[in-house]
Design a protein around this motif. Structure first.
Motif, PDB file in Angstrom:
ATOM      1  N   LEU A 109      -4.996   8.033  15.783  1.00 57.62           N
ATOM      2  CA  LEU A 109      -6.382   7.079  16.197  1.00 57.62           C
ATOM      3  C   LEU A 109      -4.741   6.158  15.502  1.00 57.62           C
ATOM      4  CD1 LEU A 109      -8.179   5.417  17.402  1.00 57.62           C
ATOM      5  CD2 LEU A 109      -9.139   6.260  15.581  1.00 57.62           C
ATOM      6  N   PRO A 110      -4.413   5.639  15.618  1.00 55.91           N
ATOM      7  CA  PRO A 110      -3.199   4.087  14.825  1.00 55.91           C
ATOM      8  C   PRO A 110      -4.659   3.507  13.925  1.00 55.91           C
ATOM      9  CG  PRO A 110      -2.709   4.507  16.496  1.00 55.91           C
ATOM     10  CD  PRO A 110      -3.771   5.451  16.863  1.00 55.91           C
ATOM     11  N   TYR A 111      -4.262   3.093  13.009  1.00 57.91           N
ATOM     12  CA  TYR A 111      -5.742   1.576  12.168  1.00 57.91           C
ATOM     13  C   TYR A 111      -5.142   0.616  13.000  1.00 57.91           C
ATOM     14  CZ  TYR A 111      -9.004  -0.298   9.143  1.00 57.91           C
ATOM     15  OH  TYR A 111      -9.793  -1.271   8.864  1.00 57.91           O
ATOM     16  N   ARG A 112      -6.084  -0.201  12.874  1.00 55.91           N
ATOM     17  CA  ARG A 112      -5.979  -1.462  13.303  1.00 55.91           C
ATOM     18  C   ARG A 112      -7.203  -2.274  13.227  1.00 55.91           C
ATOM     19  NH1 ARG A 112      -8.458   1.266  17.992  1.00 55.91           N
ATOM     20  NH2 ARG A 112     -10.237   0.629  18.555  1.00 55.91           N
ATOM     21  N   SER A 113      -7.034  -2.845  12.571  1.00 56.59           N
ATOM     22  CA  SER A 113      -8.450  -4.119  11.958  1.00 56.59           C
ATOM     23  C   SER A 113      -9.316  -4.192  12.576  1.00 56.59           C
ATOM     24  CB  SER A 113      -8.309  -5.643  12.598  1.00 56.59           C
ATOM     25  OG  SER A 113      -6.816  -6.240  10.966  1.00 56.59           O
ATOM     26  N   GLY A 114     -10.509  -4.056  12.185  1.00 49.25           N
ATOM     27  CA  GLY A 114     -12.351  -3.826  12.674  1.00 49.25           C
ATOM     28  C   GLY A 114     -12.230  -2.466  13.587  1.00 49.25           C
ATOM     29  N   LEU A 115     -11.565  -1.458  13.156  1.00 43.98           N
ATOM     30  CA  LEU A 115     -11.760   0.147  13.791  1.00 43.98           C
ATOM     31  C   LEU A 115     -12.811   0.745  12.004  1.00 43.98           C
ATOM     32  CD1 LEU A 115     -11.677   2.391  15.344  1.00 43.98           C
ATOM     33  CD2 LEU A 115      -9.699   2.785  13.769  1.00 43.98           C
ATOM     34  N   LEU A 116     -13.920   0.956  12.587  1.00 43.92           N
ATOM     35  CA  LEU A 116     -14.564   1.099  11.190  1.00 43.92           C
ATOM     36  C   LEU A 116     -15.011   2.756  10.948  1.00 43.92           C
ATOM     37  CD1 LEU A 116     -17.900  -0.729  12.745  1.00 43.92           C
ATOM     38  CD2 LEU A 116     -16.678  -1.101  11.238  1.00 43.92           C
ATOM     39  N   SER A 117     -15.642   2.782   9.663  1.00 43.69           N
ATOM     40  CA  SER A 117     -15.011   4.130   9.566  1.00 43.69           C
ATOM     41  C   SER A 117     -16.271   5.700  10.714  1.00 43.69           C
ATOM     42  CB  SER A 117     -15.990   5.022   8.334  1.00 43.69           C
ATOM     43  OG  SER A 117     -17.280   4.698   8.435  1.00 43.69           O
ATOM     44  N   PHE A 160       0.887  -1.391   0.255  1.00 44.59           N
ATOM     45  CA  PHE A 160      -0.029   0.141  -0.076  1.00 44.59           C
ATOM     46  C   PHE A 160       0.904   1.497   0.285  1.00 44.59           C
ATOM     47  CE2 PHE A 160       0.473  -1.618   4.112  1.00 44.59           C
ATOM     48  CZ  PHE A 160       1.022   0.148   4.753  1.00 44.59           C
ATOM     49  N   VAL A 161       0.697   2.587  -0.137  1.00 48.31           N
ATOM     50  CA  VAL A 161       0.771   3.187  -0.666  1.00 48.31           C
ATOM     51  C   VAL A 161       1.224   3.901   0.743  1.00 48.31           C
ATOM     52  CG1 VAL A 161       1.374   5.943  -1.304  1.00 48.31           C
ATOM     53  CG2 VAL A 161       0.345   4.475  -2.799  1.00 48.31           C
ATOM     54  N   ASP A 162       2.599   4.479   1.358  1.00 43.76           N
ATOM     55  CA  ASP A 162       2.944   5.530   2.867  1.00 43.76           C
ATOM     56  C   ASP A 162       1.899   6.599   3.046  1.00 43.76           C
ATOM     57  OD1 ASP A 162       3.508   5.180   5.877  1.00 43.76           O
ATOM     58  OD2 ASP A 162       5.380   4.498   5.302  1.00 43.76           O
ATOM     59  N   TYR A 163       1.408   6.706   3.939  1.00 46.44           N
ATOM     60  CA  TYR A 163       1.467   8.244   3.984  1.00 46.44           C
ATOM     61  C   TYR A 163       1.731   8.624   4.464  1.00 46.44           C
ATOM     62  CZ  TYR A 163      -3.448   7.589   1.240  1.00 46.44           C
ATOM     63  OH  TYR A 163      -4.800   7.516   0.570  1.00 46.44           O
ATOM     64  N   THR A 164       2.807   8.620   5.190  1.00 41.76           N
ATOM     65  CA  THR A 164       3.800   9.121   6.311  1.00 41.76           C
ATOM     66  C   THR A 164       4.920  10.338   5.179  1.00 41.76           C
ATOM     67  OG1 THR A 164       4.982   7.617   6.524  1.00 41.76           O
ATOM     68  CG2 THR A 164       3.313   7.696   7.841  1.00 41.76           C
ATOM     69  N   GLY A 165       5.893  10.911   5.713  1.00 44.13           N
ATOM     70  CA  GLY A 165       6.806  11.430   5.496  1.00 44.13           C
ATOM     71  C   GLY A 165       5.973  12.208   4.683  1.00 44.13           C
ATOM     72  N   ARG A 214      -2.172  21.529  16.745  1.00 43.36           N
ATOM     73  CA  ARG A 214      -3.736  21.321  17.026  1.00 43.36           C
ATOM     74  C   ARG A 214      -4.582  20.822  15.971  1.00 43.36           C
ATOM     75  NH1 ARG A 214      -7.140  24.553  19.258  1.00 43.36           N
ATOM     76  NH2 ARG A 214      -6.492  26.638  18.291  1.00 43.36           N
ATOM     77  N   ILE A 215      -4.024  19.475  15.841  1.00 41.00           N
ATOM     78  CA  ILE A 215      -4.666  18.376  14.719  1.00 41.00           C
ATOM     79  C   ILE A 215      -4.915  17.395  15.275  1.00 41.00           C
ATOM     80  CG2 ILE A 215      -4.237  20.153  12.994  1.00 41.00           C
ATOM     81  CD1 ILE A 215      -1.924  17.922  12.016  1.00 41.00           C
ATOM     82  N   SER A 216      -6.140  16.280  14.904  1.00 40.32           N
ATOM     83  CA  SER A 216      -5.799  15.338  15.288  1.00 40.32           C
ATOM     84  C   SER A 216      -5.504  14.469  13.431  1.00 40.32           C
ATOM     85  CB  SER A 216      -7.918  14.719  15.993  1.00 40.32           C
ATOM     86  OG  SER A 216      -8.456  15.267  14.565  1.00 40.32           O
ATOM     87  N   ILE A 217      -5.133  13.484  13.720  1.00 43.13           N
ATOM     88  CA  ILE A 217      -4.984  12.754  12.839  1.00 43.13           C
ATOM     89  C   ILE A 217      -5.524  11.213  12.935  1.00 43.13           C
ATOM     90  CG2 ILE A 217      -2.741  11.491  11.137  1.00 43.13           C
ATOM     91  CD1 ILE A 217      -1.232  13.820  12.530  1.00 43.13           C
ATOM     92  N   ASP A 218      -6.336  10.660  11.478  1.00 45.20           N
ATOM     93  CA  ASP A 218      -6.532   8.788  12.092  1.00 45.20           C
ATOM     94  C   ASP A 218      -5.370   8.556  11.559  1.00 45.20           C
ATOM     95  OD1 ASP A 218      -7.005   8.355   8.744  1.00 45.20           O
ATOM     96  OD2 ASP A 218      -8.803  10.259   9.895  1.00 45.20           O
ATOM     97  N   THR A 219      -5.217   6.731  11.589  1.00 48.60           N
ATOM     98  CA  THR A 219      -4.557   5.652  10.654  1.00 48.60           C
ATOM     99  C   THR A 219      -3.213   6.383  10.913  1.00 48.60           C
ATOM    100  OG1 THR A 219      -6.726   5.801   8.753  1.00 48.60           O
ATOM    101  CG2 THR A 219      -4.778   5.109   8.469  1.00 48.60           C
ATOM    102  N   LEU A 220      -2.206   7.341  11.088  1.00 53.37           N
ATOM    103  CA  LEU A 220      -1.638   6.729  10.859  1.00 53.37           C
ATOM    104  C   LEU A 220      -1.106   6.487  12.703  1.00 53.37           C
ATOM    105  CD1 LEU A 220       0.009   9.957   9.005  1.00 53.37           C
ATOM    106  CD2 LEU A 220      -0.227   7.688   8.121  1.00 53.37           C
ATOM    107  N   THR A 221       0.476   6.363  12.824  1.00 52.11           N
ATOM    108  CA  THR A 221       1.015   5.737  14.155  1.00 52.11           C
ATOM    109  C   THR A 221       1.024   6.967  14.361  1.00 52.11           C
ATOM    110  OG1 THR A 221       3.021   4.872  13.721  1.00 52.11           O
ATOM    111  CG2 THR A 221       1.527   3.526  13.408  1.00 52.11           C
ATOM    112  N   GLY A 222       1.080   6.542  16.549  1.00 51.29           N
ATOM    113  CA  GLY A 222       1.839   8.195  16.604  1.00 51.29           C
ATOM    114  C   GLY A 222       3.006   8.333  16.636  1.00 51.29           C
TER     115      GLY A 222
END
Length: 410
Positions: free
Chosen positions: A129-137, A77-82, A101-109
């Motif tokens: 909020l890092p993404y994990r299996s079972g996490l819904l939109s 997959f295409v990585d969204y970090t960096g 002062r922002i909130s970011i999903d999917t990426l790890t801290g």
């Protein structure tokens, strides 16, 4: 190298990613877009025989497809970090937003902190909020709403459905793959596909000992795309390649033909060897057959380089009536991967302690109090059995070999 790649993602990202991929000579692309990320597994399953590799526009559709066990080709997959995250930060700054002062999903801290640290930006008020299996939109959208009430200024999301949900409620920006991140993912995918093609061409030799002729064996070997020759009394040679054997054994986890043959013969012992030459494959096949004979009257073993033996399917030893289902499963796994039950229990403890974080070979070695090469061998066996996933490499910070990252699924 000529390869057709299936690009999977939301409508507006698939075309951009596919266009970048098509700049690479020898690459053709099949554009496969969806309305919602939950459709990704069905798309992959429907087109699994039409492409040679999969490139997902983000980690979410990739994880959904992986967890649905529909990925039978190299995939990444295409990585969204960096560079991707930095592009978004620049856009927010240009529009006058406070990026601290922002909130970011999917990426790890860890990834966010690293990117912000390189840019010299503080992260104390950045929420992830890092993404994990079972996490819904809906769970991700709820996270951004909570952070908005707590004082964050902008929601940064990697998920198209979350963006569509939130963009009318609060300032929201969706990360889109950068040109650099797509090229990086494509290079990784082409390396995987090339390695897979070389592996699939490896020679697989099987030695089968049957108690009564070859009844049914010829038909089973034909299903492997191989050939069969008698080399002695009730002794047969099977010749095929890695690719068909991998598919017929569900990724080296089981051998359905063993059970069917056992219905016709009192003794069915099969040893497969996988090597880069016929001589190497034959030596490994003899080792595998020797172990199959020790396992039982109906057993199949695959031997690989590096002293790795995998019991594909066998008659499991009887356990006491008091043994739990978990004990039975662990005993079967132990026999299949060639590790002891206590070792598997310790690996399971290591997995629980790590949570969702990947583990390096060094960390596993330290936790089990073994040498790194022993840990690498254990993890390789688990990977072949589908009980560990290789995630890439991490520089060791010295001149030694890089550390391999794994996620245990044991």
């Amino acid at each position: 190298m000529s390869i057709e790649i299936g690009v999977v993602g939301p409508h507006d990202l698939v075309d951009d990613v596919a266009t970048t991929c098509e700049e690479q000579p020898g690459v053709t692309v099949r554009r496969l877009d969806y309305d919602h990320e939950s459709q990704a597994p069905a798309i992959v399953e429907a087109h699994s025989g039409q492409v040679e590799a999969w490139l997902f526009t983000g980690v979410v559709p990739y994880t959904l497809a992986r967890d649905a066990n529909v990925l039978n080709r190299p995939a990444t997959f295409v990585d969204y970090t960096g560079a991707t995250l930095l592009q978004a930060v620049v856009r927010l700054l240009r529009d006058g937003h406070d990026v601290t002062r922002i909130s970011i999903d999917t990426l790890t801290g860890t990834d966010v902190n690293s990117t912000f640290g390189e840019a010299g930006l503080p992260v104390e008020q950045v929420r992830t909020l890092p993404y994990r299996s079972g996490l819904l939109s809906k769970d991700v959208a709820a996270f951004h709403r909570r952070q908005r009430r707590a004082g964050t200024e902008v929601a940064v999301t990697c998920i198209s459905s979350v963006y569509e949900t939130l963009r009318h409620e609060m300032p929201t920006i969706r990360l889109a793959p950068s040109y650099h991140s797509v090229r990086t993912a494509l290079r990784q995918l082409l390396l995987q596909a090339s390695s897979q093609a070389q592996e699939d061409a490896q020679i697989a030799l099987g030695l089968a000992a049957l108690s009564d002729g070859d009844g049914g064996l010829l038909r089973e070997v034909a299903a492997l795309g191989g050939t069969l020759a008698r080399v002695g009394h009730n002794f047969h040679l099977i010749v095929t390649t890695r690719g068909p054997l991998h598919d017929a054994t569900a990724g080296f986890t089981a051998l359905p033909m063993l059970r069917r043959l056992a219905d016709r013969h009192d003794t069915v012992q099969i040893g497969f060897g996988l090597g880069r030459s016929a001589a190497e494959a034959e030596n490994l096949a003899r080792r595998a057959l020797s172990r199959a004979r020790r396992v039982g009257s109906a057993a199949a073993v695959l031997s690989l380089r590096g002293d790795t033996d995998i019991v594909l399917e066998s008659t499991a030893p009887a356990l006491s009536a008091a043994a739990s289902a978990a004990d039975v499963n662990l005993a079967v796994i132990a026999q299949r991967v060639g590790l002891s039950v206590p070792t598997l229990l310790r690996l399971r403890e290591v997995r629980h302690a790590a949570g969702t974080e990947p583990l390096t070979t060094r960390e596993v070695a330290e936790q089990l109090n073994v040498q790194q090469r022993t840990a690498r061998r254990m993890l390789h066996r688990l990977e072949l059995a589908g009980l560990a996933e290789r995630l890439g490499n991490l520089s060791s910070g010295s001149s030694g070999r890089p550390l391999t990252l794994y996620r245990l699924t044991l």
